[in-house]
Design a protein around this motif. Structure first.
Motif, short mmCIF file in Angstrom:
data_model
loop_
_atom_site.label_atom_id
_atom_site.label_comp_id
_atom_site.label_asym_id
_atom_site.label_seq_id
_atom_site.Cartn_x
_atom_site.Cartn_y
_atom_site.Cartn_z
N ALA A 1 3.45 17.13 7.89
CA ALA A 1 3.11 18.30 7.01
C ALA A 1 1.94 17.93 6.11
CB ALA A 1 4.10 18.96 6.49
N VAL A 2 2.28 16.75 5.18
CA VAL A 2 1.41 16.46 4.19
C VAL A 2 -0.02 16.15 4.94
CG1 VAL A 2 0.92 14.74 2.55
CG2 VAL A 2 3.13 15.83 2.71
N LEU A 3 0.08 15.24 5.88
CA LEU A 3 -1.05 14.92 6.49
C LEU A 3 -1.97 16.03 7.20
CD1 LEU A 3 0.33 11.34 8.08
CD2 LEU A 3 -1.31 11.78 6.09
N SER B 1 -7.49 1.43 3.59
CA SER B 1 -7.24 0.53 4.59
C SER B 1 -6.19 -0.43 4.26
CB SER B 1 -8.53 -0.25 4.86
OG SER B 1 -8.95 -0.88 3.40
N ASP B 2 -5.41 -0.57 5.00
CA ASP B 2 -4.26 -1.56 5.13
C ASP B 2 -3.46 -1.07 4.06
OD1 ASP B 2 -2.62 -3.73 5.82
OD2 ASP B 2 -3.71 -5.07 4.55
N ILE B 3 -2.86 0.16 3.88
CA ILE B 3 -1.91 0.61 2.76
C ILE B 3 -0.61 -0.01 2.87
CG2 ILE B 3 -3.56 2.72 2.31
CD1 ILE B 3 -1.35 4.20 3.98
N ALA B 4 -0.16 -0.32 4.31
CA ALA B 4 1.08 -0.71 4.48
C ALA B 4 1.10 -2.28 4.20
CB ALA B 4 1.50 -0.03 5.87
N GLY B 5 0.08 -2.96 4.22
CA GLY B 5 0.25 -4.50 4.19
C GLY B 5 1.07 -5.33 3.43
N ASP B 6 0.71 -4.63 2.20
CA ASP B 6 1.54 -5.36 1.05
C ASP B 6 3.22 -5.03 1.17
OD1 ASP B 6 -0.69 -6.05 -0.11
OD2 ASP B 6 -1.09 -4.42 -1.44
N TRP B 7 3.44 -4.08 1.94
CA TRP B 7 5.01 -3.83 2.19
C TRP B 7 5.46 -4.44 3.23
CZ3 TRP B 7 7.40 -0.95 -1.83
CH2 TRP B 7 6.36 -0.34 -2.66
N THR C 1 17.84 11.90 9.36
CA THR C 1 17.20 11.69 8.16
C THR C 1 15.70 11.17 8.31
OG1 THR C 1 19.18 11.18 7.28
CG2 THR C 1 17.14 10.45 5.83
N GLY C 2 15.46 10.30 9.29
CA GLY C 2 14.20 9.50 9.54
C GLY C 2 13.51 11.02 10.13
N SER C 3 14.00 11.76 11.02
CA SER C 3 13.18 12.82 11.50
C SER C 3 12.80 13.75 10.53
CB SER C 3 14.04 13.56 12.68
OG SER C 3 14.51 12.68 13.61
N ALA C 4 13.80 14.13 9.48
CA ALA C 4 13.20 15.19 8.34
C ALA C 4 12.18 14.43 7.66
CB ALA C 4 14.43 15.29 7.51
N ILE C 5 12.00 13.17 7.37
CA ILE C 5 11.12 12.34 6.63
C ILE C 5 9.71 12.20 7.30
CG2 ILE C 5 10.43 10.33 5.50
CD1 ILE C 5 13.09 9.61 5.03
N PHE C 6 9.95 12.21 8.73
CA PHE C 6 8.68 12.28 9.55
C PHE C 6 8.03 13.70 9.62
CE2 PHE C 6 7.71 10.64 14.06
CZ PHE C 6 6.12 10.61 13.50
N SER D 1 0.38 9.11 0.32
CA SER D 1 1.69 9.20 0.25
C SER D 1 2.32 9.68 1.68
CB SER D 1 2.02 10.46 -0.71
OG SER D 1 1.37 11.66 -0.28
N GLY D 2 1.43 10.55 2.54
CA GLY D 2 1.81 10.77 3.74
C GLY D 2 1.91 9.46 4.55
N GLY D 3 1.00 8.76 4.60
CA GLY D 3 0.81 7.40 5.28
C GLY D 3 2.03 6.45 5.05
N LEU D 4 2.45 6.44 3.66
CA LEU D 4 3.39 5.56 3.37
C LEU D 4 4.97 6.23 3.68
CD1 LEU D 4 2.20 4.31 -0.15
CD2 LEU D 4 2.45 3.31 2.07
N MET D 5 5.05 7.44 3.83
CA MET D 5 6.29 8.01 4.33
C MET D 5 6.28 7.64 5.74
SD MET D 5 7.03 11.82 2.48
CE MET D 5 5.31 12.26 2.44
#
Length: 506
Positions: free
Chosen positions: A178-180, A273-279, A168-173, A209-213
């Motif tokens: 593809a988005v990026l 910048s730092d889009i993942a920091g809050d998570w 499942t993780g590989s599919a999301i990867f 969205s690609g970065g958060l995926m």
């Protein structure tokens, strides 16, 4: 000389192929010697590579001389090479332990082990996200087979969960790549950093969205809450040398988070910048808390050690979320310390289980172990190290972690949780040690003594702790150098692409 960058990938691949060919394949002793000699050679080569990187700075290697951003690029900076050295050091201990007899309980142990090392090293050295996906798949395919090595119902159940989640993780990867790629036109990490810095406003949400995926994928690989539920059962059911090597697997996810959200989505990325920091910070802290509770609630020693891996992952993710050079340096040192000590504890758990009869490693009264002094000393050294007590490496790592938290508000939460989890780990390990070595029932165990290779493997991994503390000065400087190179995105982009990092568009 820089062909040496390919050695950590090519050498284990060639070793696996040699082991599968006659006459090596038909002799267990030859398989073992080839695998162990190759592991020693890998360690020597990656240490040489580390010295070269320290002397000359970050370098990149273009496979087939196809330059970035079009070719396959390997990047050797201090951070990636330190982690490759860690993998080689760990692999030597795990292979020696497996060569004491564990390797003959199933098929193709040594080739699979070498292929997994190849995948791990490739993930640390690759310079683009698509090849990161490729190396992830290489190491995962090998880990699927290693997990069910020697068979058993528990291993099969854990393997099914592990395989399904990682597929499942590989599919999301792939979807995120593809988005990026569709938006940026590249998957080279340095080129992506360049493109993100000048991204048009209409493409911001797609790239975000690609970065958060990607964050979801790496969180699954690292076993961060709420994607951590596969780890305790998987690691505790794996055979001892496999579980020891798996100790570095979660660190690949943490490394990917650190690399992607510093180089691509770092301070130069403007609105991204730092889009993942809050998570990442709340997820990391929650993982520490859950791991500490799991350590207290564990009914067998293997599962206790697996939950210690969760605590270390949560700690590292919290450091990644802070997004400073101090926190990155602390993460590098803490990664080396936590990986080696948890790997050693997996091996110690197996030795104890083999000598306690039917009680195994369950935290109940059982027969006296055959070698109480040897195993007791190993257990005590490992427990003191992983709990972060002085004068061992865990204390240095925790001290660097606490010093990396600068903001007063974060100090209250992070310091409090880290110190409380350390107390819970001390209590749990004290209880486990007293149960395993002092609560004796029935006759003395008739289990055999530990094989010399097993003793060597555990001592090899445990020796790292006093050495990491003894040479804490130069090693912390090495960690700081790795962090400085990681955050010097402009130099990395210029070195790989031959052009300076562009300014953020207004």
């Amino acid at each position: 000389m820089w062909h040496l960058i390919t050695a950590p990938i090519v050498l284990p691949m060639l070793t696996a192929l040699i082991i599968m060919l006659p006459p090596v394949h038909y002799s267990p002793m030859r398989r073992r010697w080839v695998s162990m000699i190759s592991s020693v050679l890998q360690l020597v080569l990656v240490l040489t590579l580390l010295f070269q990187v320290q002397a000359n700075g970050m370098v990149h290697y273009a496979i087939g001389n196809w330059q970035a951003p079009f070719g396959i690029i390997l990047v050797a900076d201090t951070l990636s090479v330190v982690l490759v050295c860690l993998t080689s050091f760990l692999a030597l201990g795990a292979i020696c332990y497996g060569s004491a007899g564990e390797d003959e309980k199933g098929s193709f142990f040594h080739p699979l082990f070498q292929f997994q090392i190849m995948g791990i090293n490739g993930a640390f050295l690759t310079g683009d996200l698509f090849n990161l996906f490729v190396f992830f798949e290489v190491l995962l395919i090998a880990s699927y087979a290693l997990l069910i090595h020697a068979g058993g119902k528990n291993k099969t159940r854990a393997a099914v969960h592990y395989v399904v989640l990682n597929l499942t993780g590989s599919a999301i990867f792939l979807i995120s790549l593809a988005v990026l790629y569709g938006t940026l036109g590249t998957l080279n990490i340095a080129d992506m950093a360049q493109k993100v810095a000048v991204l048009p406003a209409e493409d911001l949400m797609l790239v975000k969205s690609g970065g958060l995926m990607l964050m979801i994928v790496f969180a699954l690989k690292a076993a961060i809450l709420p994607l951590q539920f596969w780890l305790p059962a998987t690691y505790s059911s794996a055979s001892a040398p496999v579980a020891a090597l798996f100790a570095v697997m979660t660190k690949i996810g943490v490394y990917a988070l650190l690399r992607v959200y510093t180089t691509i989505f770092g301070a130069h990325a403007g609105e991204l910048s730092d889009i993942a920091g809050d998570w990442l910070l709340p997820a990391g802290l929650a993982t520490i808390a859950l791991g500490a509770v799991g350590v207290m609630a564990s009914h067998d020693f293997r599962k206790l050690v697996a939950n210690l891996v969760l605590v270390s992952v949560g700690t590292l993710v919290s450091l990644v979320a802070l997004q400073t050079e101090l926190s990155a340096a602390a993460a590098v040192y803490y990664t080396v310390h936590s990986t080696l000590v948890t790997a050693a504890l997996f091996l110690i758990a197996d030795l104890i289980a083999n000598q306690r009869g039917k009680a195994g490693d369950r935290l109940v009264s059982g027969r006296r172990v055959t070698q109480p002094v040897l195993l007791g000393f190993m257990f005590m050294l490992g427990a003191l190290t992983v709990a972060g007590l002085p004068p061992f490496s865990g204390f240095v790592g925790k001290l660097m972690l606490l010093q990396a938290v600068i903001e007063p508000g974060q100090r209250i939460v992070i310091w409090g949780l880290v110190l409380l989890s350390s107390l819970m780990v001390i209590i749990a390990l004290s209880r486990a040690g007293s149960t395993l070595f002092w609560r004796i029932s029935g006759n003395d165990s008739d289990g055999g003594k530990a094989h010399p290779l097993q003793v060597f493997a555990v001592c090899w991994l445990l020796l790292a702790s006093p050495l990491l503390a003894l040479f804490a000065g130069p090693l912390t400087e090495l960690s700081q150098q790795a962090a400085a190179q990681l955050y010097d995105t402009s130099t990395a982009v210029h070195s790989i692409l031959g052009q300076p990092l562009k300014e953020v568009s207004p």
